[in-house]
Design a protein around this motif. Structure first.
Motif, mmCIF file in Angstrom:
data_model
loop_
_atom_site.group_PDB
_atom_site.id
_atom_site.type_symbol
_atom_site.label_atom_id
_atom_site.label_comp_id
_atom_site.label_asym_id
_atom_site.label_seq_id
_atom_site.Cartn_x
_atom_site.Cartn_y
_atom_site.Cartn_z
ATOM 1 N N GLU A 46 -7.229 6.604 36.012
ATOM 2 C CA GLU A 46 -6.105 6.256 35.146
ATOM 3 C C GLU A 46 -6.664 5.747 33.825
ATOM 4 O O GLU A 46 -7.598 4.942 33.811
ATOM 5 C CB GLU A 46 -5.256 5.164 35.801
ATOM 6 C CG GLU A 46 -4.825 5.480 37.231
ATOM 7 C CD GLU A 46 -3.804 6.605 37.321
ATOM 8 O OE1 GLU A 46 -3.053 6.800 36.358
ATOM 9 O OE2 GLU A 46 -3.774 7.288 38.364
ATOM 10 N N HIS A 174 6.823 4.599 32.645
ATOM 11 C CA HIS A 174 5.502 5.007 33.138
ATOM 12 C C HIS A 174 4.522 3.966 32.614
ATOM 13 O O HIS A 174 4.210 3.936 31.423
ATOM 14 C CB HIS A 174 5.161 6.408 32.635
ATOM 15 C CG HIS A 174 3.840 6.922 33.133
ATOM 16 N ND1 HIS A 174 3.285 8.088 32.687
ATOM 17 C CD2 HIS A 174 2.968 6.423 34.037
ATOM 18 C CE1 HIS A 174 2.129 8.282 33.306
ATOM 19 N NE2 HIS A 174 1.912 7.278 34.120
ATOM 20 N N HIS A 176 0.916 1.529 32.939
ATOM 21 C CA HIS A 176 -0.435 1.291 33.431
ATOM 22 C C HIS A 176 -0.805 -0.175 33.181
ATOM 23 O O HIS A 176 -0.151 -0.863 32.394
ATOM 24 C CB HIS A 176 -1.443 2.212 32.737
ATOM 25 C CG HIS A 176 -1.366 3.640 33.201
ATOM 26 N ND1 HIS A 176 -2.309 4.581 32.884
ATOM 27 C CD2 HIS A 176 -0.431 4.281 33.957
ATOM 28 C CE1 HIS A 176 -1.975 5.741 33.442
ATOM 29 N NE2 HIS A 176 -0.839 5.594 34.087
ATOM 30 N N HIS A 187 -2.538 2.772 37.504
ATOM 31 C CA HIS A 187 -1.119 3.108 37.360
ATOM 32 C C HIS A 187 -0.329 2.073 38.164
ATOM 33 O O HIS A 187 -0.623 1.850 39.343
ATOM 34 C CB HIS A 187 -0.926 4.529 37.896
ATOM 35 C CG HIS A 187 0.488 4.999 37.952
ATOM 36 N ND1 HIS A 187 1.015 5.848 37.011
ATOM 37 C CD2 HIS A 187 1.478 4.742 38.847
ATOM 38 C CE1 HIS A 187 2.289 6.108 37.325
ATOM 39 N NE2 HIS A 187 2.591 5.440 38.428
ATOM 40 N N GLU A 235 4.542 9.851 40.445
ATOM 41 C CA GLU A 235 4.409 9.042 39.229
ATOM 42 C C GLU A 235 5.310 7.818 39.201
ATOM 43 O O GLU A 235 5.452 7.185 38.168
ATOM 44 C CB GLU A 235 4.668 9.904 37.996
ATOM 45 C CG GLU A 235 3.655 11.018 37.797
ATOM 46 C CD GLU A 235 2.232 10.496 37.557
ATOM 47 O OE1 GLU A 235 2.082 9.422 36.977
ATOM 48 O OE2 GLU A 235 1.293 11.165 37.991
HETATM 49 ZN ZN LIG Z 1 0.230 6.851 35.328
#
Ligand SMILES: [Zn+2]
Length: 236
Positions: A46, A174, A176, A187, A235
């Motif tokens: 990631e 989304h 991180h 992630h 995801e």
């Molecule tokens: Zn990701």
């Protein structure tokens, strides 16, 4: 330096059938933004980009800085210039996402979301490095290492995208994470904020840069339904 747009290389959709070959260098990517997220060639971990430095959270739990010559199949970056900042405390991931989407009216907006501070707990996952022939994203991420920390200082960086753009990217959040001491990254699967600063940067423009010299990309027949369900599996 254009702070009004997200620059995205590739699509999330191209990862779904397994197009993991890196098609942009980290050096070129960083010319389009100093902050962002992504993954490396071969779905190798990631990527977290902060303050102009790109880091890889690896499947063995280590975090290292990425060299300018390394390549990525997918990444989103922007130049950081948040329009709004506030403090947040005592929020878990679900409440955080609900509150931020509502308070900043994100539903139909592209936005970068950054949270710096103390976390009661953080849980990440790291995509495992793939070799050819590549498996699909769902198969590649069926088993993947997860990492957890408690009382962690660090940074969440990521994006909110309108659900209309699911496939081009991840519709919704989304996110991180990278700890300040670089001992924990990946992630985000779950977290609970203790006390932190939240910065939000909205974008009117979303630029997609496609790997038009990559033979596998040119030949792939993408299927929207497969992509949608794979993103929801892999995801979120
Ligand atoms: Zn990701």
């Amino acid at each position: 330096m254009d702070t009004s747009k997200i620059f995205q290389h590739g699509t999330l959709g191209l990862l779904v059938p397994g197009l993991y070959d890196g098609t942009i260098t980290a050096g070129e990517l960083l010319a389009h933004g100093d902050t962002g997220i992504g993954t490396l060639d071969g779905l190798n971990g990631e990527v977290i980009i902060l303050n102009g430095h790109a880091y890889q959270a690896r499947e063995d739990g280590q975090v290292r800085e990425i060299a300018a010559t390394e390549t990525l199949p997918f990444a989103s970056v922007h130049f950081e210039a948040p329009q709004q900042a506030t403090t947040v405390s005592q929020l878990d991931m679900a409440d955080f996402q609900r509150q931020v989407a509502t308070d900043f009216q994100l539903m139909n907006v592209f936005a970068a979301v950054r949270v710096d501070g103390m976390f009661k707990r953080v849980k990440t996952r790291v995509a495992p490095h793939q070799t050819k022939p590549y498996k699909t994203l769902v198969a590649a991420t069926a088993t993947q290492p997860e990492f957890e920390g408690t009382a962690v200082e660090g940074t969440i960086i990521g994006y909110f995208a309108p659900h209309l753009f699911q496939g081009a990217t991840v519709g919704g959040f989304h996110l991180h994470f990278l700890s300040t001491d670089h001992q924990l990254g990946g992630h985000l699967l779950d977290f609970e904020i203790d006390q932190a600063k939240l910065s939000v940067q909205k974008f009117a423009d979303f630029q997609v840069h496609l790997p038009i010299d990559n033979a596998d990309y040119l030949a792939e027949k993408f299927d929207n339904d497969t992509i949608d369900s794979a993103i929801n599996k892999a995801e979120r």
